[in-house]
Enzyme design. Structure first.
Site, mmCIF file in Angstrom:
data_model
loop_
_atom_site.group_PDB
_atom_site.id
_atom_site.type_symbol
_atom_site.label_atom_id
_atom_site.label_comp_id
_atom_site.label_asym_id
_atom_site.label_seq_id
_atom_site.Cartn_x
_atom_site.Cartn_y
_atom_site.Cartn_z
ATOM 1 N N CYS A 122 -12.280 -9.296 -9.097
ATOM 2 C CA CYS A 122 -12.164 -10.437 -10.001
ATOM 3 C C CYS A 122 -10.816 -11.103 -9.729
ATOM 4 O O CYS A 122 -10.258 -10.969 -8.644
ATOM 5 C CB CYS A 122 -12.333 -10.016 -11.457
ATOM 6 S SG CYS A 122 -11.077 -8.854 -12.064
ATOM 7 N N ALA A 123 -10.275 -11.801 -10.708
ATOM 8 C CA ALA A 123 -9.057 -12.581 -10.457
ATOM 9 C C ALA A 123 -7.855 -11.695 -10.139
ATOM 10 O O ALA A 123 -7.132 -11.930 -9.175
ATOM 11 C CB ALA A 123 -8.757 -13.478 -11.650
#
Length: 365
Positions: free
Chosen positions: A95-96
């Site tokens: 993810c980020a």
């Protein structure tokens, strides 16, 4: 059981499959080649969770996220993640920042699909930082040489015959000049930087420590060359490519008329493709209206229109040479001659395509 990954270098060298849990809006701003976006949340869902986080804190935001991604939605997304994991058992998810989103997907895959699938520690941000550092280190540690020359001398053709080239125009999907826009869109700035860094990484892994670049401006279409690299390009030695005026006209005719028209037709079909091609050429001329001056712009634009009409009517392309010759003599050549004079002390070799290619190959030994 495979462990979570911190070996970012090997991920990119091996083109390891990765699925990106970020929302589509995040993915569109920048991603890595070949990565598949299978978001935990849509843009709207992410926005709602973000607002909840700011107003009520993390616990409430997590609860809302589980409410938004539940039932049929959750089953559909879980099926997509599981399908990717089964198709790519050597892959990873991220993810980020390697936080909650990738942890949640990892947990759901394990608990509800029976799949233990590793994630990338630090997520997208860690991978992105690694690639930025890769470019910076290459600028600091490697040898670079530029290939320059008047418009149409075939600099790109020469570069494509070398194994140590960093093709800025290729990565930017743009030919670099005012007429350089292709039929397909340019990548996002971050995508351009990422592809450039991965190219450098793979070449250095093969033992290449000297790179050849085309002598470009800071901006290649809508893509900006990384600052540290561009600053180096103001000092790197220069090899100057030469060719006859006639050959240059024919090469520009090939690239900016024949091939560009074919690109548009392949994408949009014969009728629409030809119309969009004509609009693109006229717009490119319009983009340098002020630099050409009113009289010259009107004259060359009229020649271009006549050439496009003839091409549309009969398929003939001979009239295009008129505006190409005019642009070279009256605009591009004087501009490039001035630039060459300003860089004269950096020119270490000049010659035709064969001579330049052989010189650059010998220089790299």
């Amino acid at each position: 059981m495979r462990h979570d990954c911190t070996d970012f270098r090997q991920l990119f060298l091996d083109d390891v499959p990765m699925m990106d849990m970020r929302a589509p809006v995040e993915f569109a701003k920048g991603a890595f080649p070949g990565v598949v976006n299978l978001p935990l949340m849509t843009d709207q869902e992410r926005q709602k969770v973000g607002t909840c986080y700011k107003q009520q804190g993390q616990a409430a935001a997590i609860t809302l996220g589980h409410q938004l991604v539940s039932g049929t939605l959750k089953r559909e997304r879980l099926h997509a993640w599981a399908s990717f994991a089964k198709a790519h058992p050597d892959g990873y998810l991220y993810c980020a920042r390697g936080g909650l989103r990738s942890l949640i997907v990892q947990q759901w895959l394990r608990d509800e699909a029976g799949i233990a699938y590793p994630r990338i520690k630090g997520g997208y941000k860690a991978l992105r930082t690694f690639l930025l550092d890769t470019t910076q280190q290459a600028v600091e540690q490697c040898d670079f040489v530029l290939v320059g020359g008047l418009t149409g001398t075939g600099k790109t053709d020469v570069l494509h015959q070398l194994n140590n080239v960093i093709d800025l125009e290729g990565h930017a999907n743009h030919r670099g000049s005012s007429f350089g826009k292709r039929a397909t869109a340019q990548p996002a700035q971050i995508d351009f930087e990422n592809k450039l860094a991965i190219d450098v990484l793979k070449k250095r892994a093969r033992g290449i420590e000297q790179f050849v670049l085309e002598d470009e401006g800071r901006i290649v279409g809508s893509c900006t060359v990384p600052l540290e690299l561009y600053q180096g390009m103001q000092q790197y030695p220069l090899v100057w490519l030469e060719d006859s005026f006639e050959n240059r006209v024919e090469r520009i005719l090939r690239d900016y008329v024949i091939n560009l028209c074919a690109e548009f037709v392949a994408l949009h079909g014969e009728e629409l493709g030809r119309r969009l091609f004509a609009e693109r050429l006229l717009q490119s001329m319009s983009n340098i209206h002020k630099r050409l001056g009113g009289e010259r712009y009107q004259r060359l634009s009229e020649i271009m229109r006549l050439a496009l009409d003839e091409q549309q009517r009969s398929g003939g392309i001979d009239l295009h040479r008129g505006w190409i010759e005019g642009l070279l003599k009256e605009y591009y050549d004087p501009m490039y001659a001035y630039q060459r004079d300003a860089k004269a002390d950096r020119v270490e070799f000049a010659g035709d395509a064969v001579e330049v290619r052989e010189y650059l190959k010998a220089r790299n030994r």
